[in-house]
Motif scaffolding. Structure first.
Motif, PDB file in Angstrom:
ATOM      1  N   HIS A  34       0.845  -1.177   0.000  1.00  0.00           N
ATOM      2  CA  HIS A  34       0.000   0.000   0.000  1.00  0.00           C
ATOM      3  C   HIS A  34       0.885   1.232   0.000  1.00  0.00           C
ATOM      4  O   HIS A  34       1.941   1.247   0.609  1.00  0.00           O
ATOM      5  CB  HIS A  34      -0.898   0.022   1.236  1.00  0.00           C
ATOM      6  CG  HIS A  34      -1.771  -1.183   1.370  1.00  0.00           C
ATOM      7  ND1 HIS A  34      -2.832  -1.430   0.536  1.00  0.00           N
ATOM      8  CD2 HIS A  34      -1.726  -2.223   2.240  1.00  0.00           C
ATOM      9  CE1 HIS A  34      -3.411  -2.557   0.891  1.00  0.00           C
ATOM     10  NE2 HIS A  34      -2.759  -3.053   1.915  1.00  0.00           N
ATOM     11  N   TYR A  71      -8.369   2.955   3.485  1.00  0.00           N
ATOM     12  CA  TYR A  71      -7.896   2.252   4.691  1.00  0.00           C
ATOM     13  C   TYR A  71      -8.931   1.269   5.227  1.00  0.00           C
ATOM     14  O   TYR A  71      -8.596   0.141   5.618  1.00  0.00           O
ATOM     15  CB  TYR A  71      -7.550   3.298   5.759  1.00  0.00           C
ATOM     16  CG  TYR A  71      -7.192   2.766   7.122  1.00  0.00           C
ATOM     17  CD1 TYR A  71      -5.896   2.346   7.422  1.00  0.00           C
ATOM     18  CD2 TYR A  71      -8.146   2.715   8.133  1.00  0.00           C
ATOM     19  CE1 TYR A  71      -5.564   1.882   8.683  1.00  0.00           C
ATOM     20  CE2 TYR A  71      -7.822   2.249   9.405  1.00  0.00           C
ATOM     21  CZ  TYR A  71      -6.526   1.835   9.673  1.00  0.00           C
ATOM     22  OH  TYR A  71      -6.215   1.375  10.932  1.00  0.00           O
ATOM     23  N   ASP A  73     -11.053  -0.409   3.725  1.00  0.00           N
ATOM     24  CA  ASP A  73     -11.246  -1.564   2.855  1.00  0.00           C
ATOM     25  C   ASP A  73     -10.180  -2.622   3.099  1.00  0.00           C
ATOM     26  O   ASP A  73     -10.265  -3.733   2.568  1.00  0.00           O
ATOM     27  CB  ASP A  73     -11.209  -1.139   1.379  1.00  0.00           C
ATOM     28  CG  ASP A  73     -12.356  -0.221   1.019  1.00  0.00           C
ATOM     29  OD1 ASP A  73     -13.434  -0.359   1.633  1.00  0.00           O
ATOM     30  OD2 ASP A  73     -12.176   0.642   0.139  1.00  0.00           O
ATOM     31  N   TRP A  74      -9.163  -2.285   3.863  1.00  0.00           N
ATOM     32  CA  TRP A  74      -8.046  -3.203   4.125  1.00  0.00           C
ATOM     33  C   TRP A  74      -8.398  -4.200   5.217  1.00  0.00           C
ATOM     34  O   TRP A  74      -9.300  -3.977   6.030  1.00  0.00           O
ATOM     35  CB  TRP A  74      -6.812  -2.418   4.563  1.00  0.00           C
ATOM     36  CG  TRP A  74      -6.267  -1.441   3.597  1.00  0.00           C
ATOM     37  CD1 TRP A  74      -6.744  -1.136   2.352  1.00  0.00           C
ATOM     38  CD2 TRP A  74      -5.123  -0.602   3.795  1.00  0.00           C
ATOM     39  NE1 TRP A  74      -5.978  -0.169   1.762  1.00  0.00           N
ATOM     40  CE2 TRP A  74      -4.970   0.186   2.626  1.00  0.00           C
ATOM     41  CE3 TRP A  74      -4.222  -0.435   4.834  1.00  0.00           C
ATOM     42  CZ2 TRP A  74      -3.941   1.105   2.479  1.00  0.00           C
ATOM     43  CZ3 TRP A  74      -3.198   0.483   4.689  1.00  0.00           C
ATOM     44  CH2 TRP A  74      -3.056   1.243   3.534  1.00  0.00           C
ATOM     45  N   SER A  75      -7.628  -5.260   5.248  1.00  0.00           N
ATOM     46  CA  SER A  75      -7.748  -6.236   6.336  1.00  0.00           C
ATOM     47  C   SER A  75      -7.185  -5.611   7.605  1.00  0.00           C
ATOM     48  O   SER A  75      -6.428  -4.630   7.556  1.00  0.00           O
ATOM     49  CB  SER A  75      -6.953  -7.505   6.002  1.00  0.00           C
ATOM     50  OG  SER A  75      -5.558  -7.213   5.963  1.00  0.00           O
ATOM     51  N   ALA A  78      -3.435  -5.522   7.515  1.00  0.00           N
ATOM     52  CA  ALA A  78      -2.850  -4.429   6.729  1.00  0.00           C
ATOM     53  C   ALA A  78      -2.919  -3.113   7.493  1.00  0.00           C
ATOM     54  O   ALA A  78      -1.985  -2.312   7.461  1.00  0.00           O
ATOM     55  CB  ALA A  78      -3.581  -4.303   5.388  1.00  0.00           C
ATOM     56  N   ARG A  79      -4.002  -2.902   8.210  1.00  0.00           N
ATOM     57  CA  ARG A  79      -4.138  -1.682   9.026  1.00  0.00           C
ATOM     58  C   ARG A  79      -3.098  -1.683  10.152  1.00  0.00           C
ATOM     59  O   ARG A  79      -2.503  -0.648  10.459  1.00  0.00           O
ATOM     60  CB  ARG A  79      -5.545  -1.596   9.621  1.00  0.00           C
ATOM     61  CG  ARG A  79      -6.654  -1.524   8.603  1.00  0.00           C
ATOM     62  CD  ARG A  79      -7.984  -1.337   9.313  1.00  0.00           C
ATOM     63  NE  ARG A  79      -9.112  -1.747   8.488  1.00  0.00           N
ATOM     64  CZ  ARG A  79     -10.372  -1.699   8.869  1.00  0.00           C
ATOM     65  NH1 ARG A  79     -10.674  -1.242  10.080  1.00  0.00           N
ATOM     66  NH2 ARG A  79     -11.349  -2.089   8.073  1.00  0.00           N
TER      67      ARG A  79
END
Length: 228
Positions: A34, A71, A73-75, A78-79
């Motif tokens: 990202h 942000y 929409d991320w898992s 990932a956050r």
């Protein structure tokens, strides 16, 4: 002779290219990445205001980080990586609740034990338990208010924005327009290390803060109000 050497060199080059391709095929595929906004891009009125509030109230261990617009929409993993959080359990949110069954005389937040509204801070990995908050409020009022007079539900988005001054996905329990009583889930207090992340007043802004300092400043009710 020169022609033979040229042929040999060409064959060696082809062999090296094949070996290189073969080695590359065994390498793990790169993980999707990202593009993050530079952390220095936090020089906004919101950051300045909240930083001032925190420092004036003895909170000096905090950090603001800007995240991309997608942000949410991320898992959670990932956050976590985007914020350099200790774990996905350290990712939290603030939600505004309204007591839909409060007596007609209870219209604001002047009585923190019997408020019309509450802000609850919970982990993204946990499931909020409204019944636990209901029982807690009944208990701290020593049973003087009937349990049926406590029914906590998610406040309408426009109500949340009016009370806090923050929009959807931007709510934080710091610097709200209204002094709403805060309930901090006990699971957050037990996190190690004791530094967690929550909304920062803007949709793409996150605030990391030392748990003990937040508690000293905000003085929240600490309630076991979630389950995994």
């Amino acid at each position: 002779m020169e022609e033979s050497l040229a042929v040999l060199e060409r064959v060696q080059t082809q062999l090296l290219q094949r070996i290189s391709k073969l080695e590359h095929s065994f390498l793990p595929s790169p993980s999707p990445t990202h593009t993050f906004v530079d952390d220095t891009d936090t020089n906004t009125e919101t950051v300045t205001r909240l930083s001032s509030i925190l420092r004036k109230n003895g909170v000096d261990d905090f950090s603001f980080k800007r995240v991309p617009s997608d942000y949410y929409d991320w898992s959670l993993e990932a956050r976590r990586d985007a914020l350099s959080a200790a774990s996905v359990d350290h990712l939290c949110k603030s939600i505004v609740l309204v007591n839909t069954q409060a007596p007609s005389t209870v219209v604001d937040c002047s009585d923190r034990k019997n408020s019309k509204y509450y802000v609850v801070v919970v982990q993204y990995t946990a499931r909020f338990n409204a019944e636990a908050v209901k029982n807690f409020l009944y208990t701290i009022n020593n049973g003087s208010i009937a349990k049926k007079k406590f029914n906590l539900r998610l406040a309408p988005e426009e109500t949340s924005a009016e009370l806090t001054g923050y929009g959807h996905n931007a709510v934080t329990c710091i610097g709200m327009k209204t002094d709403i009583p805060v309930i901090l889930d006990e699971a957050i207090v037990k996190l190690t290390p004791d530094f967690f992340w929550l909304g920062g007043g803007e949709v793409d802004l996150k605030l990391g803060i030392r748990t003990s300092q937040l508690i000293k400043f905000v003085n929240p009710f600490i309630v076991n109000c979630s389950s995994n």
